[in-house]
Design an enzyme around this catalytic site. Sequence first.
Site, PDB file in Angstrom:
ATOM      1  CB  CYS A 188      -0.595  -1.052   0.531  1.00 17.76           C
ATOM      2  SG  CYS A 188      -0.750  -0.606  -1.197  1.00 17.76           S
ATOM      3  N   PRO A 189      -1.041  -3.980  -1.099  1.00 17.29           N
ATOM      4  CG  PRO A 189      -1.427  -4.944  -3.227  1.00 17.29           C
ATOM      5  CD  PRO A 189      -0.391  -4.839  -2.121  1.00 17.29           C
TER       6      PRO A 189
END
Lengths: 81, 138
Positions: free
Chosen positions: A17-18
Amino acid sequence: MSEFHIDDRLDLRGVLCPMNFVKAKLKLEEMESGQMLEVTLDDGEPMRSVPRSIKEEGHKIVSVQKTDANAYRLVILRGQD
Amino acid sequence: MTVQKDKLAFVINTASYERVCFALGLAAAAAATGKDVRILFGHGGIVRLKTGCTNMMGEETDSWVRSQVKWGLGTGRLPFISELLEALKKLGSKVYACPTAMELHQIKQEQLVKEVDEVRSLVIFVNDDMKDASTLYV
């Protein structure tokens, strides 16, 4: 063997992430509405967050398959702009 | 002042890899979910916009995190700053370089990476980009 006609593929195993969502989003933006994207994701946080964010963007997850102990293969139907 | 829910301004005033990377990751997450993102690189951060220095890791990065960052980059778990800048541009975000910071670091406009939209003064950034935005200072 997938029952869907896959237009493009993205292997996001090992991507955190992200960037896993960002890469999926950018790939979907390159595609046409109605096309299918196959995405391979790690189990755990990626599977909890990426599918949810993709759905919030208006795309549809039409298939989820566990490929091994640590990964899933999703088929995403690209939604309208 | 009305704060627009969907507008975020980032002031990046550090060159430390993990801070810049995390800030741009946050910006990319915001941009990918439809937010209007504006980023200004100030004194501490401007060197990351100089061609050839975007992904460097030396004394500007806190020594205690260097090994983790190197491991993350080597295994693909951490993105390169250049990769984040490229993604941000594709997502429609604006990237600005502070002219005073450029002067202090003797960086010329032609030395800036292609992802920079323009050299923008603090006054214009405050009036145009921070206006009605939630601002994050890193």
